[in-house]
Design a protein around this motif. Structure first.
Motif, PDB file in Angstrom:
ATOM      1  N   UNK A   1      -1.367   1.063  -6.637  1.00 48.60           N
ATOM      2  CA  UNK A   1      -1.450   0.778  -5.124  1.00 48.60           C
ATOM      3  C   UNK A   1      -0.178   1.519  -4.512  1.00 48.60           C
ATOM      4  N   UNK A   2       1.085   1.519  -5.142  1.00 49.67           N
ATOM      5  CA  UNK A   2       2.039   2.298  -4.509  1.00 49.67           C
ATOM      6  C   UNK A   2       1.700   3.701  -4.500  1.00 49.67           C
ATOM      7  N   UNK A   3       1.099   4.295  -5.349  1.00 46.25           N
ATOM      8  CA  UNK A   3       0.739   5.637  -5.290  1.00 46.25           C
ATOM      9  C   UNK A   3      -0.168   6.046  -4.588  1.00 46.25           C
ATOM     10  N   UNK A   4      -1.354   4.948  -4.524  1.00 46.06           N
ATOM     11  CA  UNK A   4      -2.133   5.251  -3.195  1.00 46.06           C
ATOM     12  C   UNK A   4      -1.560   5.249  -1.895  1.00 46.06           C
ATOM     13  N   UNK A   5      -0.728   4.302  -1.708  1.00 48.36           N
ATOM     14  CA  UNK A   5      -0.096   4.410  -0.476  1.00 48.36           C
ATOM     15  C   UNK A   5       1.008   5.520   0.080  1.00 48.36           C
ATOM     16  N   UNK A   6       1.497   6.153  -1.052  1.00 46.21           N
ATOM     17  CA  UNK A   6       2.336   7.327  -1.077  1.00 46.21           C
ATOM     18  C   UNK A   6       1.330   8.591  -0.679  1.00 46.21           C
ATOM     19  N   UNK A   7       0.233   8.574  -1.428  1.00 41.18           N
ATOM     20  CA  UNK A   7      -0.667   9.647  -1.054  1.00 41.18           C
ATOM     21  C   UNK A   7      -1.350   9.642   0.131  1.00 41.18           C
ATOM     22  N   UNK A   8      -1.661   8.210   0.674  1.00 44.84           N
ATOM     23  CA  UNK A   8      -2.242   7.991   1.957  1.00 44.84           C
ATOM     24  C   UNK A   8      -1.342   8.555   3.119  1.00 44.84           C
TER      25      UNK A   8
END
Length: 168
Positions: free
Chosen positions: A82-89
């Motif tokens: 989730x944290x990696x997703x948010x950063x990439x988003x």
């Protein structure tokens, strides 16, 4: 009409709404974000991933950036953490904003040609039409995410496009 001002407004709307939905989703557990809620891409996390995959796919066609390393059918498992997703988003939203700031009216009048995997061939469409589709795709899936978040008890911000300049 799709003109540079429309493109920039929709890019701002996209970033604003993604931030709102991610903030609301932060209040859920990972299990709650991954719960099959009966949506086309099953879960909140899966739908978020598909939306990111779609944006990266369109950016690759529009700007020549790298294509996502997975196919559309695997888009729901694109970024697991989730944290990696948010950063990439956030990175992709910044890229969409930068691209939108550089769009010129003459460019919008051209044709975009790309290989369309599901059709198994190259296709071409007017760029303005493709841009409208990209933003419509975002809005469609964010609506699904908003509904799933609301049903889960989370409270995303309003989604009215008319509020974009007041919210940012």
């Amino acid at each position: 009409m799709v003109d540079p001002a429309f493109v920039r407004t929709m890019a701002r709307y996209n970033a604003w709404q993604n931030e709102s939905l991610m903030a609301a989703a932060d209040g859920l557990t990972d299990a709650e974000r991954r719960l099959d809620r009966g949506a086309f891409f099953k879960s909140i996390h899966g739908t978020f991933n598909h939306l990111l995959w779609g944006d990266e796919t369109w950016l690759s066609r529009l700007t020549g950036s790298a294509k996502p390393p997975v196919s559309g059918r695997d888009s729901v498992i694109y970024v697991d953490d989730w944290s990696a997703f948010c950063a990439r988003r956030r990175e992709r939203d910044a890229a969409i904003l930068a691209w939108a700031d550089a769009v010129e009216a003459d460019w919008l009048r051209g044709t975009l040609i790309w290989y369309f995997g599901r059709a198994g061939r190259e296709i071409g469409k007017p760029r303005a039409f493709v841009i409208a589709h990209m933003f419509n795709h975002q809005t469609h899936h964010r609506g699904q995410i908003h509904a799933m978040l609301t049903a889960a008890g989370a409270r995303p911000e309003d989604t009215d496009l008319l509020l974009v300049d007041e919210a940012r």
